[in-house]
Design an enzyme around this catalytic site. Sequence first.
Site, PDB file in Angstrom:
ATOM      1  N   ASP A  55       0.369  -1.067   0.030  1.00  0.00           N
ATOM      2  CA  ASP A  55       0.014  -0.212  -0.077  1.00  0.00           C
ATOM      3  C   ASP A  55       1.223   1.329  -0.245  1.00  0.00           C
ATOM      4  O   ASP A  55       1.949   1.347   0.188  1.00  0.00           O
ATOM      5  CB  ASP A  55      -0.797   0.159   1.496  1.00  0.00           C
ATOM      6  CG  ASP A  55      -1.883   1.624   1.216  1.00  0.00           C
ATOM      7  OD1 ASP A  55      -1.930   2.371  -0.089  1.00  0.00           O
ATOM      8  OD2 ASP A  55      -3.053   1.112   2.029  1.00  0.00           O
ATOM      9  N   TRP A  56       0.211   2.426  -0.165  1.00  0.00           N
ATOM     10  CA  TRP A  56       1.055   3.356  -0.789  1.00  0.00           C
ATOM     11  C   TRP A  56       1.509   4.276   0.765  1.00  0.00           C
ATOM     12  O   TRP A  56       1.015   4.968   1.342  1.00  0.00           O
ATOM     13  CB  TRP A  56       0.455   4.379  -1.140  1.00  0.00           C
ATOM     14  CG  TRP A  56       0.586   4.612  -2.496  1.00  0.00           C
ATOM     15  CD1 TRP A  56       0.817   5.608  -3.058  1.00  0.00           C
ATOM     16  CD2 TRP A  56      -0.073   3.608  -3.292  1.00  0.00           C
ATOM     17  NE1 TRP A  56       0.616   5.166  -4.691  1.00  0.00           N
ATOM     18  CE2 TRP A  56       0.378   3.904  -4.773  1.00  0.00           C
ATOM     19  CE3 TRP A  56       0.400   2.164  -3.824  1.00  0.00           C
ATOM     20  CZ2 TRP A  56       0.625   3.000  -5.485  1.00  0.00           C
ATOM     21  CZ3 TRP A  56      -0.191   1.654  -4.625  1.00  0.00           C
ATOM     22  CH2 TRP A  56       0.116   1.739  -5.888  1.00  0.00           C
TER      23      TRP A  56
END
Length: 768
Positions: free
Chosen positions: A241-242
Site C-alpha cells: 500500500d502507498w
Amino acid sequence: MTADTERPVGQDQDVEAVLGQLTLEEKAALSIGGDIWHTAAVERLGIEPIMVSDGPHGLRAQFQTGDHVGLGDSVPATCYPTASALASSWNPDLVRRVGAAIGREALRWQVSVVLGPGVNMKRSPLCGRNFEYLSEDPWLAGELATAMVQGIQSQGVGASLKHFAVNNQETDRMRVSAEVDQRTLREIYLPAFERVIKVAEPWTVMCSYNKINRTYASQHHWLLTEVLREEWGYDGLVMSDWGAVHDRPAAVAAGLDLEMPPLIGHSDVAVVRAVRDGTLPESTLDETVRRVLRLVARSRPARQAEHAFDEDDHHRIAREAARQSAVLLKNSDGLLPVGSPGQRILVIGEFAREPRFQGAGSSQVNPTRIDIPLDELATLAGPDVTVDFVPGYSLEDAASDEGLRAEALTAAREADAVLAFLGLPASAESEGFDRTRLDLPDNQLALLDALQDHRDKVAVILANGSAVRTSTWQHQVSAILECWLSGQAAGGAVAELLLGRANPSGKLAETIPIRLQDNSSYLNFPGGDGIVRYGEGIFIGYRGYDRSEQEVSFPFGHGLSYTSFQISEPSAVVQGSVESGDLIVTITATVTNTGRRGGAEVVQAYVGDPLSIVPRPVRELKAFARVELQPGESADVAMTLDERAFAFWSERLNRWAVEAGEFVISVGSSSRDLAGSTSIMIDAPSVTGPIHRDSTMAEWLADPAAAAMLTADPRIDGALQAMDEPMRAMFGDMPASTVAGFGFLGFDLGALDDMISKLNNDVKETDV
Ligand code: BGC
C-alpha cells in the site's frame, strides 16, 4: 510461468534473459516504483514503466498531480456504485460487467493495473472505509470480488486485491497491530482473499498498512510467502500500500515485490547494501524483480493499441448497477412505488439536489456526469404527477435547520407522498478516519421527528457508505430504501425504483444493528496504544448477532421487493466423502414469484454445525443464487457445497477440519427469514486424534473403542454407573491421567497405559 508471463520483455528478450543482464542497482530500482503511479524503467534494456491507478469503483488516473488521498485532479471516469452498494446486488454477473467496464476505462488511459477491489471484512460499522469494502461475510465478499477481478482482467488489465490483510479500521491504520488468533484469520479475515486468489488469479495483491500480531503486513513472511504463495499457490506480484514499507530489505525477504510509492535513494540503496553484506540473498531479490518484469510483460499487449470507451454505455452500466444495489428495507402498506396519475409527491432533502454517491480518499473518482435524483424523478414521473421540493435540512448552516423543518412540515401536509432523501454527509465517513456514531445527523433525525404525524406517506431514501442506525426512527416512516453510495447514475436508478419502473432486488451485505453496542467488536474497536484486539474472534457481523441472540433492525441478507416470493423447503444430497477428498453436497430449492410484478430473489444457503468441539456460528452463508422471475413463474435452484463449507480451522491440527456428524442446511431470503432447513450426516475421520493419557474422560467415553474398553472392566463401569449428573460432568472434564493418579475409578497409571497401547495397536491392526 504461465503462457502470457513468457511473453518477451522489451527488445524481444524474455524475463530470464533480461534478469541476467540487470545490474544489482537496476534490480533494486525495479523492486521499488519509478514514481507515485509507475513502476521503474530500465531504458537500456527496453523495460518501460507501467502505470497503476485507483480504484475499486472507477478509475482515478492522475496525470498532473500525484497523490494517494484523493486531493488532486484525475481524468473523468465513470463512477460506479461503491463496494457496499455493489455487494448488495448479490449479483456476480453484474459485478463482472462493472469490472470489465472499469478495465476498458483503464485501457483508454494506458493504465495497466487497477488498484482494487478491497475485500476487507466489515468488522465494525464504524470503519470509515467500509464503503470500499463488500461485506461482513467472507463468502459473499469472495464471490463478488472474484467477479470484479475477472471483469477487470478480461480486458488485459490487472487488478490489485487489497488490503492484505486484517485492515478493518482507519484509526491508526498505518501502525496498529491487529491481534487476531489463527482460527479467526483463517475463517474470517483471509477466506475472501483466498477465494479470489484461487479462482480469479489477480495480477497483483496489495498488502495493508497495519501490523498483524505485531509484524507489518509488508514484512510478514508468513502472510506474504507461506500462506499466499506456498499454501494458495499465488504467482502474481505483491505491491505495498502507498507508504506501507518500513524496511525494504525485510519486505523483500518477506515476499513483497514492489514498494509504492518508491523511496528512491533510500529503499533501493538499502536493498543494494543488504545484498552486498549478505543479509539479503540476491536470489530473493531476483524473485521480486522477476515478478515485476512479468507484470510489465503481461500488461504490454493491451498497451500496444489505442482504446476508447463509450461513456453513455458505461453510464448505463452504472445505472443498472445502482438499480440492483438498492435495498428496500421496509415498505408498509405498499407505500412504494409512488407516482400514480394525479399524485402530489414532495421531495425533501438536500441529497436529492446534491447527491452523495461516492466516498472520499484514494477511491474518489472524477465522474463523467451526475444524475440528480430530483431532476430524474420529475422527468420520469411525467406531467400527470406533481413533484415539489423543499430542502428540509441544511448540509452547511445549522442555524437554518429549524426554519427548513417548519417549511417541510407545511409542505408535507399538502402532499400525497413524501420522499425524504437522507444520509451521511461526506464529513461523517471517509478513508483516513473512522466514524464515531451510527446515527444520522441530528438535523435529519429532528426532521423525521417533525414529520412523524405523516408517517403513512413518508419514505426515506438513504445515501451512506456503511450501516446507519434506523431503530430510533424506522417506526416514524412507512418505507426505507437504502441506496448506499451508488455512483454517478444513482439519481436515475433511484427515480426508476421509487416510481416502480424498476423493482428493488438488493439484499443487505451487512447487518443493520439496533445499537452500536450490539456489534460484537464494540468492546475492542478501534483499540488503543497501537493495538486492536479482535476479541470477538470469528463472531463478527451476523455470526455475532445470531450467536448472542440479539435482535437487529434488519438482518444480513434482508431486502424486500414490490413482488413476493416463496422459497420451498430445501433438499440436500451428499456425494463423495471427506476421507476421499471429494465431498459435494447439492442443495436444491424451488423459488416462485407469488406476486404481480417481475422481480428478482436471492436464495441464500446457510450451514450450521449444531454439535462441535469448538464454538461455531449458528449459521454461515455458504452459497447463494439470484433468480429473476416473472409473476407466477418458478425456478429450481441448485447450489453445491464442498468440504470447506463444513470445515472449521483447527488450531490444534493447524489445518481445516470437518467433524463427523449432523449439519443443518437452511435456505431462505435472509439470514433470519429462513424458508426451511434440512439435516445431513457427514462422515469424516476423527478430528480429535487418537486417545491419549491427557484425553478427558468425556473424550474417552465419546470414542466408541475407548468407551468399550473402559466399560468392559466391571469396576470402572460400576463406578461410572453410580455417578449422578454433576459428578459425571466433573469427571468428564478430567484428563484420564488425573483420574488414574487419584485412583478414583479403580484404574491406575499402569492400567491406563496398557489400555492406551491396546487401543493404539487395535487402530494399527485395523489400519493394516
Ligand atoms: C490506500 C490504497 C490506495 C493507495 C493509492 C492508499 O492510501 O490505502 O487503497 O490504492 O493509497 O492511492
